[in-house]
Design an enzyme around this catalytic site. Structure first.
Site, PDB file in Angstrom:
ATOM      1  N   ARG A  47       0.816  -1.221   0.000  1.00  0.00           N
ATOM      2  CA  ARG A  47       0.000   0.000   0.000  1.00  0.00           C
ATOM      3  C   ARG A  47       0.842   1.262   0.000  1.00  0.00           C
ATOM      4  NH1 ARG A  47      -5.055  -0.845   3.523  1.00  0.00           N
ATOM      5  NH2 ARG A  47      -5.782  -2.795   2.658  1.00  0.00           N
ATOM      6  N   HIS A 181       0.833 -25.144   5.126  1.00  0.00           N
ATOM      7  CA  HIS A 181       2.298 -25.177   5.109  1.00  0.00           C
ATOM      8  C   HIS A 181       2.864 -26.503   5.633  1.00  0.00           C
ATOM      9  CE1 HIS A 181       2.160 -23.927   9.387  1.00  0.00           C
ATOM     10  NE2 HIS A 181       3.401 -24.350   9.468  1.00  0.00           N
ATOM     11  N   LYS A 185       6.496 -29.517   4.682  1.00  0.00           N
ATOM     12  CA  LYS A 185       7.500 -30.060   5.610  1.00  0.00           C
ATOM     13  C   LYS A 185       7.989 -31.404   5.081  1.00  0.00           C
ATOM     14  CE  LYS A 185       5.460 -27.951   9.730  1.00  0.00           C
ATOM     15  NZ  LYS A 185       6.290 -27.240  10.676  1.00  0.00           N
ATOM     16  N   GLU A 219       2.147 -27.461  21.533  1.00  0.00           N
ATOM     17  CA  GLU A 219       3.096 -26.346  21.546  1.00  0.00           C
ATOM     18  C   GLU A 219       3.246 -25.896  22.988  1.00  0.00           C
ATOM     19  OE1 GLU A 219       2.317 -23.234  18.540  1.00  0.00           O
ATOM     20  OE2 GLU A 219       0.853 -24.612  17.720  1.00  0.00           O
ATOM     21  N   ASP A 238      -7.881 -23.750  13.809  1.00  0.00           N
ATOM     22  CA  ASP A 238      -6.532 -23.259  13.539  1.00  0.00           C
ATOM     23  C   ASP A 238      -5.591 -24.389  13.120  1.00  0.00           C
ATOM     24  OD1 ASP A 238      -4.448 -21.313  13.495  1.00  0.00           O
ATOM     25  OD2 ASP A 238      -3.789 -21.976  15.471  1.00  0.00           O
ATOM     26  N   HIS A 243      -3.759 -28.693   9.378  1.00  0.00           N
ATOM     27  CA  HIS A 243      -2.502 -29.438   9.429  1.00  0.00           C
ATOM     28  C   HIS A 243      -2.673 -30.876   9.935  1.00  0.00           C
ATOM     29  CE1 HIS A 243      -1.273 -25.408   8.855  1.00  0.00           C
ATOM     30  NE2 HIS A 243      -1.166 -25.053  10.117  1.00  0.00           N
ATOM     31  N   LYS A 342      -2.135 -25.662  22.791  1.00  0.00           N
ATOM     32  CA  LYS A 342      -1.137 -24.641  23.118  1.00  0.00           C
ATOM     33  C   LYS A 342      -0.789 -24.823  24.597  1.00  0.00           C
ATOM     34  CE  LYS A 342      -1.744 -21.760  19.359  1.00  0.00           C
ATOM     35  NZ  LYS A 342      -0.727 -21.881  18.311  1.00  0.00           N
TER      36      LYS A 342
HETATM   37  C1  BG6 Z   1      -0.316 -22.112  12.076  1.00  0.00           C
HETATM   38  C2  BG6 Z   1      -1.235 -21.809  13.210  1.00  0.00           C
HETATM   39  O1  BG6 Z   1      -1.048 -22.462  10.913  1.00  0.00           O
HETATM   40  O2  BG6 Z   1       0.548 -23.191  12.431  1.00  0.00           O
HETATM   41  C3  BG6 Z   1      -0.461 -21.500  14.488  1.00  0.00           C
HETATM   42  O3  BG6 Z   1      -2.059 -20.699  12.870  1.00  0.00           O
HETATM   43  C4  BG6 Z   1       0.520 -22.613  14.791  1.00  0.00           C
HETATM   44  O4  BG6 Z   1      -1.327 -21.300  15.590  1.00  0.00           O
HETATM   45  C5  BG6 Z   1       1.367 -22.927  13.561  1.00  0.00           C
HETATM   46  O5  BG6 Z   1       1.343 -22.214  15.868  1.00  0.00           O
HETATM   47  C6  BG6 Z   1       2.234 -24.134  13.792  1.00  0.00           C
HETATM   48  O6  BG6 Z   1       3.125 -24.282  12.720  1.00  0.00           O
HETATM   49  P1  BG6 Z   1       4.520 -24.998  12.939  1.00  0.00           P
HETATM   50  O7  BG6 Z   1       5.086 -25.110  11.547  1.00  0.00           O
HETATM   51  O8  BG6 Z   1       5.311 -24.107  13.836  1.00  0.00           O
HETATM   52  O9  BG6 Z   1       4.225 -26.317  13.583  1.00  0.00           O
END
Ligand code: BG6
Length: 492
Positions: A47, A181, A185, A219, A238, A243, A342
């Site tokens: 922007r 993502h 991995k 985590e 989330d 994932h 978490k």
């Molecule tokens: C993200 C989530 O998609 O993945 C986060 O929004 C999470 O809350 C993260 O912490 C975990 O990714 P990774 O690669 O660190 O395991």
């Protein structure tokens, strides 16, 4: 190494966090290992109206922050010369026309173009509309056009379908790259290879031998400064919806007919669609949620989720667990327990598979486990019974432990792999719309039921192990979360 066409990568949201922490450093690393095509150009769209020189300084600061030990100045010169900037002020009616003029008439930019939308989810559809309006997503003269959509693809099934409807007016499925993502991995990509390039695992990978499967992520971090986002999302949406369900698909899918993107995605879609819907009228036997309360992590006192949020009425979960069944001959009757949390006692993502009791039982022996460590340790471990040397016939559990990652191996960030796949035109590690839909279809009823139930949510102290109360979802008395990857990690 596959050949990449000369191309232009257009980064929307280039000054945002993802770009700073992952995309720019990832592209730089790919450049430093010679994996970017010589002709690649990167056009950042933002922007702010800033000069090219100022933008290049900004990129330098991103790299300095990421590569604290420094980097090769020659690679830097090459990399920085690939980078351009385009200001797209939000209220300028000609913004996209100007973008088109720059991209198409400035001969510096190769006409194979990938747009990476690292923008707010509400902007995905409008950005695609505007790109389409000025003809920037039309594939012609043998040039490709691709669009990357960051997570989340919708917030439930209807919104995912609406987004799909909107972008598919302009794009074919082969042009859409939906990010999860975790698929970038190496440890996840390894699941498929370990399962199907070995003969010893596949024969026992079914309900005849497997008692149950756990796919778990924990985590130690809390929600940090993302409280607002998190409170509108929750752990289930989330992490589990995306994932963890993808990890499950790779663990449970049938052998793909080949390793083409279509082959792999078809097999994943099939298994995701075979997961039995969660019976909402018996939700307590299938789903469990909790929130972290204040506690201690790494010797430090940390506040609870509600305190961080500043709203004691929230019922949004930071711990989510589901029990799933897959209705196909391979998995009939095998519970899959999946969980994310978490602020638990350790940071760990893994697949833990417990095998059924052996026909011969000596003393009080444990059952066999096979564990695939995803992170932080990429490994495969197997626990078997073995005789304790000596005069008596007694067994104990020993662990065969193999690291998948060895000294000197490349450490490639998930985003680096995905960026490369994008330029190569390989979308096998991106989500197909049917996968996104199947995942939402599965979790939506739970999200809805949880949101409607306003009773205070079970609390677990930060830094603790799984709450005992999560036992409700287990099928058998002797089943519970394995708390660690190490030997003895199945004992409580
Ligand atoms: C993200 C989530 O998609 O993945 C986060 O929004 C999470 O809350 C993260 O912490 C975990 O990714 P990774 O690669 O660190 O395991």
């Amino acid at each position: 190494m596959s050949k990449i066409d000369p191309c232009t990568l257009v980064l929307f949201g280039a000054s945002g966090n993802l770009s700073r922490v992952k995309l720019m450093p990832g592209l730089f690393r790919l450049d430093s290992i010679g994996r970017l095509p010589a002709e690649l150009k990167i056009l950042s769209v933002g922007r702010q109206d800033i000069s090219l020189a100022a933008w290049r300084d900004e990129i330098k600061s991103m790299l300095d922050a990421k590569f604290k030990k420094g980097y090769d100045p020659k690679v830097f010169e090459r990399f920085i010369a690939r980078n351009y900037y385009h200001a797209n002020p939000p209220n300028d009616p000609d913004a996209f026309k100007n973008l088109r003029a720059k991209l198409v008439f400035d001969t510096v930019f190769p006409q194979n173009i990938a747009y990476f939308l690292s923008v707010r989810p509400v902007d995905f559809a409008p950005v695609v509309d505007q790109l389409a309006e000025v003809g920037l997503v039309t594939e012609k003269d043998g040039h490709w056009r691709r669009v990357v959509i960051e997570k989340p693809f919708g917030t439930d099934l209807p919104s995912a379908q609406e987004l799909q409807k909107s972008i598919s007016k302009h794009l074919k499925e082969s042009q859409i790259y939906r990010i999860d993502h975790y698929l970038g991995k190496s440890a996840l990509q390894n699941i498929l290879l370990q399962r199907f390039t070995n003969t010893i695992l596949e024969p026992i990978w079914n309900n005849q031998y497997i008692d149950h499967v756990q796919i778990t992520n924990t985590e130690m971090l809390g929600v940090g400064d993302r409280t607002q986002f998190y409170d509108s999302t929750g752990a289930l949406r989330d992490m589990l919806q995306s994932h963890i369900l993808q990890t499950l698909a790779l663990t449970a899918m049938e052998q793909p007919k080949d390793l083409t993107p279509e082959g792999v995605r078809d097999a994943k879609i099939k298994v995701l669609e075979e997961i039995r819907p969660i019976p909402v009228n018996e939700l307590d036997k299938y789903a469990f949620r909790a929130q972290y309360a204040a506690g201690e992590v790494n010797g430090e006192r940390v506040p609870g989720y509600l305190e961080e949020l500043g709203d004691s009425s929230s019922v949004v979960e930071t711990y989510a667990a589901l029990k799933l069944f897959i209705d196909n001959p391979r998995w009939k009757g095998v519970p899959f327990y999946i969980r994310t949390a978490k602020r638990l006692h350790e940071a760990d993502t893994r697949i833990s598979i417990r095998f059924k009791k052996a026909p011969m039982q000596i003393n009080d022996q444990d059952q066999n486990w096979l564990i695939i460590g995803i992170q932080p340790r990429e490994c495969i471990k197997m626990e078997i019974q073995s005789k304790i040397p000596g005069l008596d016939i007694k067994t104990r559990t020993i662990q065969l432990d193999a690291a998948n990652r060895q000294e000197g191996d490349d450490t490639v960030d998930a985003y680096e792999a995905l960026l490369l796949n994008l330029m190569e035109g390989d979308n096998s590690n991106y989500l197909h719309i049917s996968e996104a839909e199947a995942q939402w279809r599965l979790v939506d009823p739970v999200v809805k039921a949880w949101a409607e139930n306003r009773k205070p949510v079970h609390q677990y102290p930060a830094g603790s192990r799984d709450p005992e109360a999560s036992k409700v979802i287990f099928e058998a008395e002797d089943q519970f979360w394995r708390y660690s990857i190490e030997l003895g990690g199945d004992k409580h």
